[in-house]
Design an enzyme around this catalytic site. Structure first.
Site, PDB file in Angstrom:
ATOM      1  N   LYS A 231       0.422  -1.108   0.052  1.00 24.20           N
ATOM      2  CA  LYS A 231       0.242  -0.188  -0.271  1.00 24.20           C
ATOM      3  C   LYS A 231       0.857   1.253  -0.280  1.00 24.20           C
ATOM      4  O   LYS A 231       0.724   1.596  -1.152  1.00 24.20           O
ATOM      5  CB  LYS A 231      -1.032   0.125   1.041  1.00 24.20           C
ATOM      6  CG  LYS A 231      -2.030   1.440   1.280  1.00 24.20           C
ATOM      7  CD  LYS A 231      -2.542   1.531   3.143  1.00 24.20           C
ATOM      8  CE  LYS A 231      -0.838   2.559   3.488  1.00 24.20           C
ATOM      9  NZ  LYS A 231      -1.557   3.035   4.996  1.00 24.20           N
ATOM     10  N   CYS A 301     -18.673   5.060   6.604  1.00 26.57           N
ATOM     11  CA  CYS A 301     -18.712   3.756   6.971  1.00 26.57           C
ATOM     12  C   CYS A 301     -17.334   3.593   7.592  1.00 26.57           C
ATOM     13  O   CYS A 301     -16.549   2.858   7.230  1.00 26.57           O
ATOM     14  CB  CYS A 301     -18.223   2.984   5.466  1.00 26.57           C
ATOM     15  SG  CYS A 301     -19.202   1.230   5.185  1.00 26.57           S
ATOM     16  N   CYS A 311     -26.294   7.118   4.468  1.00 33.66           N
ATOM     17  CA  CYS A 311     -25.557   6.508   3.726  1.00 33.66           C
ATOM     18  C   CYS A 311     -26.704   6.497   2.519  1.00 33.66           C
ATOM     19  O   CYS A 311     -27.802   5.332   2.337  1.00 33.66           O
ATOM     20  CB  CYS A 311     -25.192   5.274   3.470  1.00 33.66           C
ATOM     21  SG  CYS A 311     -23.621   4.713   2.518  1.00 33.66           S
ATOM     22  N   CYS A 317     -26.006  -1.777  -0.685  1.00 30.09           N
ATOM     23  CA  CYS A 317     -24.964  -2.332   0.721  1.00 30.09           C
ATOM     24  C   CYS A 317     -24.992  -3.603   0.880  1.00 30.09           C
ATOM     25  O   CYS A 317     -26.789  -3.365   1.340  1.00 30.09           O
ATOM     26  CB  CYS A 317     -24.215  -1.029   1.261  1.00 30.09           C
ATOM     27  SG  CYS A 317     -23.204  -1.849   2.369  1.00 30.09           S
TER      28      CYS A 317
HETATM   29  S1  SF4 Z   1     -24.381   1.237   4.006  1.00 31.63           S
HETATM   30 FE1  SF4 Z   1     -23.023  -0.035   3.399  1.00 31.63          FE
HETATM   31  S2  SF4 Z   1     -21.430   1.609   2.437  1.00 31.63           S
HETATM   32 FE2  SF4 Z   1     -22.680   2.341   3.261  1.00 31.63          FE
HETATM   33  S3  SF4 Z   1     -21.937   3.019   5.927  1.00 31.63           S
HETATM   34 FE3  SF4 Z   1     -23.273   1.495   5.909  1.00 31.63          FE
HETATM   35  S4  SF4 Z   1     -21.784  -0.520   4.988  1.00 31.63           S
HETATM   36 FE4  SF4 Z   1     -21.348   1.426   4.311  1.00 31.63          FE
END
Ligand code: SF4
Length: 323
Positions: A231, A301, A311, A317
């Site tokens: 990385k 996240c 989100c 997701c």
């Molecule tokens: S919906 Fe998915 S991408 Fe969004 S914060 Fe929650 S775990 Fe993370």
């Protein structure tokens, strides 16, 4: 410290770590499509692989014919790190055999959530922690050092350590002249600071002996340095040399990629995640992903208790339902 969107070549950007850098916003990174292992006397970056124009002028200012430290080279260690193959230069990009179903919309959503550019990584990341007034190779060394300090360490802590080091004049020579105890005091409380003192000293000695105080310009040589992982190497290539050599995957990128289903199967290490992402993610996005996801991971996240309710990806997701 982690990566960032639209990285600037070592020419820098503003931030608390080095507020004077604001005039140096610069060049986007470029994509690399060939192997970087070269023997002594080989061209510095291989045919059309020259660094961004920034470096030509700076190399000239340093009295060098090339921005590469290749004349100091050296034995290239064979490493199990994935690189681009030379034959790919002439072939059109292959369509991936698999890609995540909703990744384009998920990416757009993350860009929208990150549009404020107000995550710690956006003002304390590696682009903001070197001295923009220093000679190019010193800046590149500072980039590498900040990356070495950054593993398992919050951006704020890394930036503080870099400020203390820079206040004394941060060069290969100055680090080699600093005793271990003093160096430890200066970088504390970065994670694993005792080990990092040792690695920084060892790496600095190698850079002085083999590279004339500069850093190598290939991933293979960077990861051969003590305390430098893939990385860090990919981020160093992007920030110090203006080259996108691969996707820089840290703990944020690793976690979020798995939550979003951006790996065909679950991965259990950042390196496996990097390989999985590079299988399908278009190359032109490789340089953007790290900074985008790191900031997203810092603000939304989160590792524990991600803020799924706020989100934009909550309906796309796979992980949202289980969190
Ligand atoms: S919906 Fe998915 S991408 Fe969004 S914060 Fe929650 S775990 Fe993370």
């Amino acid at each position: 410290m982690r990566g960032r969107a639209s990285r600037n070549v070592v020419a820098g950007a503003a931030g608390k770590c080095s507020p004077q850098d604001s005039s140096m916003n610069a060049t986007g990174v470029r994509m690399v499509t060939r192997s970087r292992s070269r023997g002594p006397g080989a061209g510095s970056r291989g045919g059309g692989e020259k660094a961004a124009p920034l470096w030509k002028g700076e190399a000239a200012a340093e009295g060098r014919k090339s921005p590469s430290p290749s004349r100091h080279r050296r034995k290239t260690q064979k490493l199990n790190v994935a690189y681009d193959r030379e034959e790919e230069d002439t072939k059109p990009p292959r369509a991936p055999s698999w890609e995540p179903r909703d990744w384009r919309q998920q990416l757009l959503n993350i860009r929208a959530m990150r549009s404020g550019k107000d995550a710690p990584v956006d003002w304390l990341g590696v682009e903001h922690c070197y001295d923009s007034d220093a000679p190019p190779k010193v800046r590149r060394y500072q980039v590498l050092l900040s990356l070495m300090l950054s593993s398992q360490t919050k951006d704020q802590v890394t930036a503080g350590a870099m400020q203390r080091l820079r206040a004394r004049g941060l060069t290969v020579d100055s680090i080699l002249q600093t005793d271990d105890s003093t160096l430890g005091t200066l970088i504390y409380p970065v994670g694993f600071w005792r080990s990092k003192v040792k690695y920084i000293k060892q790496t600095s000695a190698i850079l002085q002996q083999r590279y004339g105080g500069d850093i190598p310009d290939s991933v293979a040589e960077l990861v051969a340095l003590p305390g430098v992982g893939p990385k860090m190497a990919h981020l160093a290539m992007a920030v110090a040399w203006g080259t996108v050599s691969g996707i820089a995957v840290d703990t944020h990128v690793h976690r979020i990629a798995n939550r979003l289903g951006w790996t065909k199967t679950a991965t259990n290490s950042p390196e496996k995640t990097r390989a999985a992402l590079e299988e399908w993610l278009p190359r032109e996005l490789w340089g953007e992903i790290n900074g985008l996801l790191v900031g997203f991971g810092q603000q939304t996240c989160l590792p524990v208790h991600p803020r799924c309710q706020g989100c934009l990806n909550r309906t796309l997701c796979p992980a949202a339902r289980g969190l």
